[in-house]
Design a protein around this motif. Structure first.
Motif, PDB file in Angstrom:
ATOM      1  N   SER A   1       0.815  -1.220   0.000  1.00 29.82           N
ATOM      2  CA  SER A   1       0.000   0.000   0.000  1.00 29.82           C
ATOM      3  C   SER A   1       0.847   1.268   0.000  1.00 29.82           C
ATOM      4  O   SER A   1       0.297   2.372   0.032  1.00 29.82           O
ATOM      5  CB  SER A   1      -1.017   0.050   1.154  1.00 29.82           C
ATOM      6  OG  SER A   1      -0.431   0.420   2.379  1.00 29.82           O
ATOM      7  N   ALA A   2       2.161   1.138  -0.051  1.00 31.26           N
ATOM      8  CA  ALA A   2       3.065   2.284  -0.051  1.00 31.26           C
ATOM      9  C   ALA A   2       3.548   2.532  -1.480  1.00 31.26           C
ATOM     10  O   ALA A   2       4.449   1.832  -1.968  1.00 31.26           O
ATOM     11  CB  ALA A   2       4.247   2.031   0.884  1.00 31.26           C
ATOM     12  N   ARG A   3       2.966   3.509  -2.138  1.00 27.79           N
ATOM     13  CA  ARG A   3       3.325   3.805  -3.521  1.00 27.79           C
ATOM     14  C   ARG A   3       4.828   4.092  -3.632  1.00 27.79           C
ATOM     15  O   ARG A   3       5.368   4.943  -2.928  1.00 27.79           O
ATOM     16  CB  ARG A   3       2.553   5.025  -4.019  1.00 27.79           C
ATOM     17  CG  ARG A   3       2.773   5.361  -5.491  1.00 27.79           C
ATOM     18  CD  ARG A   3       2.228   6.732  -5.853  1.00 27.79           C
ATOM     19  NE  ARG A   3       2.945   7.794  -5.178  1.00 27.79           N
ATOM     20  CZ  ARG A   3       2.426   8.618  -4.289  1.00 27.79           C
ATOM     21  NH1 ARG A   3       1.160   8.495  -3.931  1.00 27.79           N
ATOM     22  NH2 ARG A   3       3.151   9.556  -3.716  1.00 27.79           N
ATOM     23  N   PRO A   4       5.532   3.404  -4.529  1.00 28.83           N
ATOM     24  CA  PRO A   4       6.970   3.632  -4.665  1.00 28.83           C
ATOM     25  C   PRO A   4       7.268   4.997  -5.288  1.00 28.83           C
ATOM     26  O   PRO A   4       6.470   5.524  -6.072  1.00 28.83           O
ATOM     27  CB  PRO A   4       7.423   2.491  -5.579  1.00 28.83           C
ATOM     28  CG  PRO A   4       6.206   2.108  -6.346  1.00 28.83           C
ATOM     29  CD  PRO A   4       5.044   2.342  -5.427  1.00 28.83           C
ATOM     30  N   ASN A   5       8.425   5.566  -4.941  1.00 26.34           N
ATOM     31  CA  ASN A   5       8.772   6.873  -5.499  1.00 26.34           C
ATOM     32  C   ASN A   5       9.175   6.789  -6.964  1.00 26.34           C
ATOM     33  O   ASN A   5       9.436   7.810  -7.603  1.00 26.34           O
ATOM     34  CB  ASN A   5       9.863   7.555  -4.680  1.00 26.34           C
ATOM     35  CG  ASN A   5      11.147   6.745  -4.614  1.00 26.34           C
ATOM     36  OD1 ASN A   5      11.312   5.745  -5.312  1.00 26.34           O
ATOM     37  ND2 ASN A   5      12.079   7.184  -3.766  1.00 26.34           N
ATOM     38  N   SER A   6       9.206   5.585  -7.506  1.00 24.52           N
ATOM     39  CA  SER A   6       9.450   5.403  -8.938  1.00 24.52           C
ATOM     40  C   SER A   6       8.163   5.459  -9.742  1.00 24.52           C
ATOM     41  O   SER A   6       8.174   5.187 -10.947  1.00 24.52           O
ATOM     42  CB  SER A   6      10.150   4.058  -9.180  1.00 24.52           C
ATOM     43  OG  SER A   6       9.378   2.995  -8.644  1.00 24.52           O
ATOM     44  N   ALA A   7       7.062   5.811  -9.099  1.00 29.14           N
ATOM     45  CA  ALA A   7       5.758   5.918  -9.764  1.00 29.14           C
ATOM     46  C   ALA A   7       5.110   7.247  -9.367  1.00 29.14           C
ATOM     47  O   ALA A   7       4.091   7.287  -8.675  1.00 29.14           O
ATOM     48  CB  ALA A   7       4.862   4.745  -9.397  1.00 29.14           C
ATOM     49  N   THR A   8       5.712   8.322  -9.785  1.00 29.24           N
ATOM     50  CA  THR A   8       5.203   9.651  -9.448  1.00 29.24           C
ATOM     51  C   THR A   8       3.794   9.842  -9.995  1.00 29.24           C
ATOM     52  O   THR A   8       3.534   9.557 -11.176  1.00 29.24           O
ATOM     53  CB  THR A   8       6.139  10.730 -10.021  1.00 29.24           C
ATOM     54  OG1 THR A   8       7.418  10.595  -9.405  1.00 29.24           O
ATOM     55  CG2 THR A   8       5.599  12.124  -9.769  1.00 29.24           C
TER      56      THR A   8
ATOM     57  N   VAL B   1       9.340   4.088 -13.247  1.00 29.07           N
ATOM     58  CA  VAL B   1       8.778   2.939 -13.953  1.00 29.07           C
ATOM     59  C   VAL B   1       7.806   3.488 -14.992  1.00 29.07           C
ATOM     60  O   VAL B   1       6.920   4.272 -14.653  1.00 29.07           O
ATOM     61  CB  VAL B   1       8.048   2.002 -12.979  1.00 29.07           C
ATOM     62  CG1 VAL B   1       7.314   0.896 -13.746  1.00 29.07           C
ATOM     63  CG2 VAL B   1       9.015   1.412 -11.975  1.00 29.07           C
ATOM     64  N   PRO B   2       7.960   3.128 -16.254  1.00 31.25           N
ATOM     65  CA  PRO B   2       7.069   3.685 -17.278  1.00 31.25           C
ATOM     66  C   PRO B   2       5.600   3.401 -16.963  1.00 31.25           C
ATOM     67  O   PRO B   2       5.241   2.359 -16.425  1.00 31.25           O
ATOM     68  CB  PRO B   2       7.506   2.963 -18.558  1.00 31.25           C
ATOM     69  CG  PRO B   2       8.915   2.550 -18.298  1.00 31.25           C
ATOM     70  CD  PRO B   2       8.976   2.235 -16.828  1.00 31.25           C
ATOM     71  N   MET B   3       4.739   4.371 -17.317  1.00 35.56           N
ATOM     72  CA  MET B   3       3.308   4.154 -17.173  1.00 35.56           C
ATOM     73  C   MET B   3       2.894   2.970 -18.027  1.00 35.56           C
ATOM     74  O   MET B   3       3.368   2.792 -19.152  1.00 35.56           O
ATOM     75  CB  MET B   3       2.530   5.393 -17.576  1.00 35.56           C
ATOM     76  CG  MET B   3       2.642   6.536 -16.591  1.00 35.56           C
ATOM     77  SD  MET B   3       1.547   7.914 -17.041  1.00 35.56           S
ATOM     78  CE  MET B   3       1.931   9.070 -15.712  1.00 35.56           C
TER      79      MET B   3
END
Length: 782
Positions: A123-130, A470-472
């Motif tokens: 549940s913790a959004r990674p900082n590689s997924a702005t 990480v690419p969308m």
């Protein structure tokens, strides 16, 4: 042009390298002006609207029985998307929508309350997924969110943060709403930025118009002060999630409209859907599952009760659509509606079947063992209160299924379109002038973020704050706005939620239902034993005809493709557990508070159950040091919960008292015989739990400076939770009252509290809680 777009954010500030002079008047050329950040000139205002728990077959814009004039108005001037999909549950859909990535890829494989240490489920959004909002903000947009945010990890949702994943640190410059799965619409747990605030003391207050008012005020100010700057407004009210709360004068319009029952309603809705062209002309209405009773087979005593539930829900949805329309009207009055990209997603998943077979007057009853009290006689006695502040109501499973017409199943069932297909409208007259059309391209919620970036002329960044992104995983569907025959851009999409799973690939779907939402204890079975179904949706619009037996090779290929996608997007290991997910230590997630003593001070309010000491199924003491003036004291010292259940230590007519409210159904008050004396004193309530199981009663003893004052009994207690949006309060009872007879508003304490403390006993019976019951309680409120 692509090479002009910003692919690394933030853009470094560049120092001035030009000529200098000791005296500014000696410069040969003027200093360059301070740059102001703006997106490309083509970038539109964006209004992204997301309703909650609305099935495909609810809104009149998609053939449903509920009048939604705002949706219809936008559809008449815009486009309906008939094959748009969500994840089947709240938090996963929202995380995917705002990131442009699959929900497991941003660690939201389930809800925040059941997070585990597995990469796809923290549940913790990674900082590689702005998130999209941050990309737009750093490209010069003004950004604001109004309504529900259910993407904050539970251990970060308290008043001490951290606030890294709250809206204001996820790209939104303004946030006004609530953090969590649901809130009481009459008395919401409001947050402004990161600060908890209380709604006004107005008997007519409701959250829905408040959110609309705040959104309107925001866009007016934004366009007044920075008219050359576009806005991104994310309007995500909690409507129509439980509780189904709506002003009484909106309900009569629907009186009698649902007396025919859910089976006839599905037939009528399906006919309208064909007329509107939002389902194929040769589509088949899927059958009602055997688990849901036929309307004609119901006990007649239940029918008026069930009809009232649906009348209230319909009024609630129309009320939400109406106030959403006020935001649209404000944009029109400002003259910016035509150049505002409005995206109206009618539901973050299918309709909710979490109300049970007969619905719920007080949803806490079902989760705390009190459903037995909600008999037809009880309902009939309280029927006029359904939808109002004394109820916390939800409709029956049969209505949820009807609201997902023509598809199978409901919210939480990620395998079938009833859980994942939601009507969506795009309105943008400046760029899409030919309104009133339907688009049938197949899309998913992850496609919104890349589409908005594409239309705004903003690149998806490869680096943000020094972190490679990480690419969308979404695909822009911008071409379909102006070309009804635009080719499909999404050819493959997996679905998974708690074992319900499936895969879409080039017109085929292979799916398997692991469990149904109203049977929340059917977990733990071997995933390999699940029966898979196969549908050719190029011919079978509604997944009505299982052709697995005719095409075993196709089914096997799609099952293998599901596993490939599952590995790629952090779906594995799949998780349908209950005990392990509800125990933070086993699940591997942090908890905000640890220990057996909680020290409290004045001003501490709305401390949610996820971040406070758990006093259920055990003995506990509540102690406070208070200064009482001459003339005595009145009001709340410490309380927890609200009208749906809770407890309070208070001064009642000057006397020390302890009140326990079980689900709003059973109440007991232990009161001292004499008023509290003036001066500084310690007061205490001891609750001695009976034991022998969960949800049992106990003995209450009141003390003043160590001297026993009174004893009393509580016959039944909450085994699982009091409320998902009320909290623990010191000095007042925020939200709805635990105790109905306070002499001052919210029971505000008239003396001084120096400190208060809650201490747990050593007889914890929480280990006896059925983990499936605990899991079910969490899911009923998502």
């Amino acid at each position: 042009m692509a090479d002009e777009r910003l692919t690394s954010l933030p853009v470094p500030d560049r120092p001035y390298q030009g000529p200098l002079a000791v005296d500014v008047r000696d410069l040969d050329e003027p200093l360059p002006p301070i740059p102001v950040k703006r997106p490309p000139k083509q970038a539109p205002n964006v209004l992204l609207i997301l309703l909650d728990d609305v099935g495909f077959g609810a809104s009149s814009a998609f053939g449903g029985p509920v009048h939604t004039p705002t949706a219809a108005r936008l559809a008449d001037g815009g486009l309906k998307y008939s094959r748009f999909h969500t994840t089947s549950l709240c938090a996963p859909t929202r995380a995917a929508l705002l990131s442009g990535r699959n929900h497991h890829s941003v660690a939201m494989g389930h809800i925040t309350e059941t997070a585990t240490a597995a990469p796809g489920y923290t549940s913790a959004r990674p900082n590689s997924a702005t998130p999209l909002a941050e990309i737009l903000r750093q490209n010069g947009y003004n950004t604001a969110q109004f309504g529900k945010c259910h993407e904050v990890p539970t251990w970060e949702s308290g008043p001490t943060g951290p606030f890294d994943r709250w809206p204001v640190n996820s790209g939104f410059e303004k946030f006004y709403g609530f953090v969590g799965g649901e809130t009481n619409q009459w008395s919401p747990a409001l947050i402004d930025g990161t600060t908890a605030i209380e709604p006004p003391d107005d008997p007519d207050y409701h959250l829905m118009p408040d959110l609309a008012d705040k959104a309107i005020a925001y866009v007016r100010q934004q366009k007044s002060l920075t008219p050359d700057k576009p806005f991104f407004v994310y309007f995500a009210p909690g409507a129509t999630h439980t509780p189904h709360h709506v002003p009484e004068d909106w309900i009569p319009k629907y009186r009698g409209k649902f007396d025919q029952g859910w089976d006839a309603l599905r037939e009528a809705t399906f006919a309208r859907q064909k007329e509107l062209g939002v389902v194929a002309a040769d589509a088949t209405l899927t059958p009602r599952p055997a688990e849901i009773p036929a309307w004609d087979d119901l006990d007649p005593s239940w029918k008026p009760i069930l009809a009232r539930q649906m009348e209230v829900y319909a009024a609630y949805l129309e009320y939400a659509d109406h106030h959403t329309g006020r935001v649209i009207d404000a944009l029109d009055e400002l003259g910016v509606l035509d150049d505002t990209l409005v995206m109206y997603i009618i539901g973050d998943n299918g309709a909710s079947a979490e109300g049970g077979m007969h619905g719920a007057y007080m949803v806490t009853n079902a989760a705390n063992g009190g459903a037995e009290f909600e008999t037809p006689e009880f309902w009939s006695e309280h029927l006029d209160e359904v939808g109002g502040p004394h109820a916390y109501n939800h409709y029956a499973v049969g209505w949820a299924h009807a609201m997902c017409t023509p598809y199978q199943w409901t919210k939480q069932v990620a395998s079938h379109y009833g859980g994942t297909r939601n009507g969506t409208i795009v309105h943008w007259p400046a760029r899409v002038p030919d309104g009133g059309q339907v688009r049938h391209q197949w899309h998913h919620v992850i496609d919104f973020a890349p589409t908005i970036l594409d239309l705004a002329g903003i690149a998806e960044p490869h680096t943000v704050n020094g972190v490679t992104q990480v690419p969308m995983q979404g695909k822009s569907f911008a071409a379909s706005l102006t070309d009804q025959d635009a080719p499909e851009v999404r050819h493959t999409q997996y679905f998974e939620l708690a074992g319900n799973r499936g895969i879409y690939h080039k017109g085929w779907t292979a799916v398997t239902k692991h469990r149904v939402p109203w049977d929340l204890f059917a977990h733990g079975t071997d995933f390999d034993s699940d029966k898979w179904e196969l549908y050719d949706t190029t011919k079978d619009w509604t997944q009505a005809h299982d052709v697995a037996a005719e095409h075993p090779d196709k089914l096997a290929a799609l099952q293998q493709l599901f596993l490939i996608e599952a590995v790629r997007h952090n779906v594995l290991p799949m998780d349908d557990r209950a005990a392990e997910r509800m125990n933070p230590d086993i699940a591997g997630r942090p908890t905000l508070f640890q220990g057996t003593t909680l020290r409290l001070y004045p001003g501490m309010t709305r401390i949610g159950e996820n971040v406070a000491l758990n006093i259920k199924n055990k003995s506990f003491d509540v102690t406070a040091e208070i200064d009482i003036p001459d003339g005595g004291a009145e009001g709340v010292i410490v309380c927890q919960g609200g009208r749906t259940g809770g407890w309070v230590l208070m001064a009642d007519h000057g006397r020390l008292a302890f009140h326990y409210n079980y689900c709003g159904l059973l109440r007991s008050t232990t009161t001292a015989p004499d008023p509290l004396p003036s001066g500084t004193h310690q007061v205490r309530a001891e609750f001695a739990y009976d034991g022998g199981g969960i949800g049992k009663g106990g003995k209450v003893t009141l003390y003043l400076d160590g001297a026993r004052l009174a004893e009393g009994r509580v016959e039944r207690t909450h085994p699982l939770y009091f409320s998902f949006d009320e909290g623990l309060d010191v000095g007042r009872d925020t939200g709805m009252p635990v105790y109905e007879d306070y002499t001052a508003p919210h029971g505000a304490f008239t003396a001084t509290i120096n400190w208060a403390q809650v201490d747990l006993g050593d007889d914890d019976h929480s280990h006896l809680v059925d983990p499936a019951e605990h899991f079910a309680a969490a899911l009923r409120h998502q």
